[in-house]
Design a protein around this motif. Structure first.
Motif, PDB file in Angstrom:
ATOM      1  N   TYR A  28       0.866  -1.186   0.000  1.00 52.65           N
ATOM      2  CA  TYR A  28       0.000   0.000   0.000  1.00 52.65           C
ATOM      3  C   TYR A  28       0.901   1.234   0.000  1.00 52.65           C
ATOM      4  O   TYR A  28       1.500   1.577   1.013  1.00 52.65           O
ATOM      5  N   ARG A  29       0.986   1.895  -1.139  1.00 48.70           N
ATOM      6  CA  ARG A  29       1.987   2.940  -1.321  1.00 48.70           C
ATOM      7  C   ARG A  29       1.736   4.179  -0.475  1.00 48.70           C
ATOM      8  O   ARG A  29       2.662   4.946  -0.198  1.00 48.70           O
ATOM      9  N   ASP A  30       0.486   4.398  -0.036  1.00 47.20           N
ATOM     10  CA  ASP A  30       0.190   5.562   0.797  1.00 47.20           C
ATOM     11  C   ASP A  30       0.469   5.298   2.272  1.00 47.20           C
ATOM     12  O   ASP A  30       0.464   6.241   3.080  1.00 47.20           O
ATOM     13  N   GLY A  36       5.454   4.540  -0.996  1.00 47.27           N
ATOM     14  CA  GLY A  36       5.486   4.937  -2.392  1.00 47.27           C
ATOM     15  C   GLY A  36       6.569   5.938  -2.706  1.00 47.27           C
ATOM     16  O   GLY A  36       6.934   6.127  -3.872  1.00 47.27           O
ATOM     17  N   ARG A  41      11.699  -0.363  -0.744  1.00 47.26           N
ATOM     18  CA  ARG A  41      10.397  -1.044  -0.707  1.00 47.26           C
ATOM     19  C   ARG A  41      10.572  -2.554  -0.593  1.00 47.26           C
ATOM     20  O   ARG A  41       9.822  -3.229   0.122  1.00 47.26           O
TER      21      ARG A  41
END
Length: 298
Positions: free
Chosen positions: A88-90, A128, A135
């Protein structure tokens, strides 16, 4: 010997095409295994079947002796880092760890935070906005914080730079040494696998072509160079994996079942990369005139 992952004639079909077919293998506990094959060989499909994201259309897959699909008891012992490390990039890394702790009973929150502190990745920054290598490290920390008995990694370092890739693999080796987790790592980067893995599984055309411990496989294969005559390799050769011919000379990569004593042939050691490329090749290539193939099973 404990077997962590076992498949028996496993198959998965998409429409009329088989992505994986007649796949049979056994992965012993405590290994760091390389899963190797060209694009379309079925590597991702095998991992998705092992982690319970897909149901097989033929055969069976067992993890710790049980089918993984909808099996919470088995899935709680599996860590999975999917291709391109989807997160989940946020969310920040800290928020992802909090979510992981709520979803997994054995989630080691302190271990996850410690892993990121060790490698200097901020926990309060949206993932993100992190680099690809960072990551990947967050995804590895999430997977390992589950304290899994089996860790499945699908091309986790394919898209990151060499330095980040080395750091990721060093972190992986360190965590495995601490926990004893069994790892199955899919990758195209053969040099990285040779430094990291002690077990090999080669997939080609949706089937298993080779499995075994890396040291034993390297010890059991040789490259032979000798005269081009006849259709039989020398004594001590179990089968010819790949042969290259000219008018006067043959170069063979072979699997041995004894010493090579024939003085007409010179034997050379091979690397893991040599073995993998030979099993992924077409078996027999020739230059110059056409000759009869060395008929030998792979």
């Amino acid at each position: 010997m404990d077997i962590v992952l076992e498949t028996d004639q496993l198959g998965k079909r998409y429409g009329r095409a088989w992505a994986l077919r007649d796949c049979s293998l056994r992965l012993p506990a405590g290994r760091v295994a390389a899963l190797v094959g060209p694009n379309g060989a079925g590597k991702s499909t095998l991992l998705h079947l092992a982690v319970g994201l897909l149901r097989p259309d033929a055969g069976a897959v067992r993890v710790f002796g049980q089918a993984p699909y909808d099996n919470i008891a088995v899935l709680s012992d599996i860590g999975f880092v999917a291709q391109d490390t989807p997160l989940y990039r946020d969310f920040t890394a800290g928020e992802l760890f909090t979510m992981g702790a709520k979803l997994n009973q054995r989630f080691d929150l302190a271990m996850a935070h410690h892993r990121l502190t060790q490698i200097g990745i901020p926990r309060d920054k949206a993932v993100g906005k992190l680099s690809g290598g960072q990551r990947a490290q967050v995804a590895l920390a999430l997977a390992m914080a589950k304290r899994p008995r089996l860790l499945l990694l699908d091309e986790p370092v394919a898209s990151i730079d060499p330095l980040a890739r080395r750091e990721f693999l060093q972190a992986l080796i360190g965590v495995v040494a601490e926990t004893g987790t069994t790892v199955l790592l899919s990758s195209h980067l053969l040099a990285d696998l040779e430094r990291t893995c002690d077990y090999l599984i080669v997939l080609h055309t949706s089937q298993v072509r080779l499995t075994g411990g890396v040291d034993a496989l390297i010890a059991g294969h040789r490259q032979l160079v000798g005269p081009r005559h006849g259709d039989r390799p020398p004594s001590g050769v179990a089968h010819v994996v790949r042969a290259t011919h000219t008018d006067r000379q043959s170069t063979l990569l072979v699997r041995t079942d004894g010493p090579i004593h024939d003085p007409a042939w010179t034997a050379h050691d091979v690397t893991l990369e040599d073995i993998i490329l030979a099993y992924l090749g077409d078996g027999d290539t020739q230059s110059g005139r056409t000759h009869a193939a060395w008929g030998a099973p792979a």
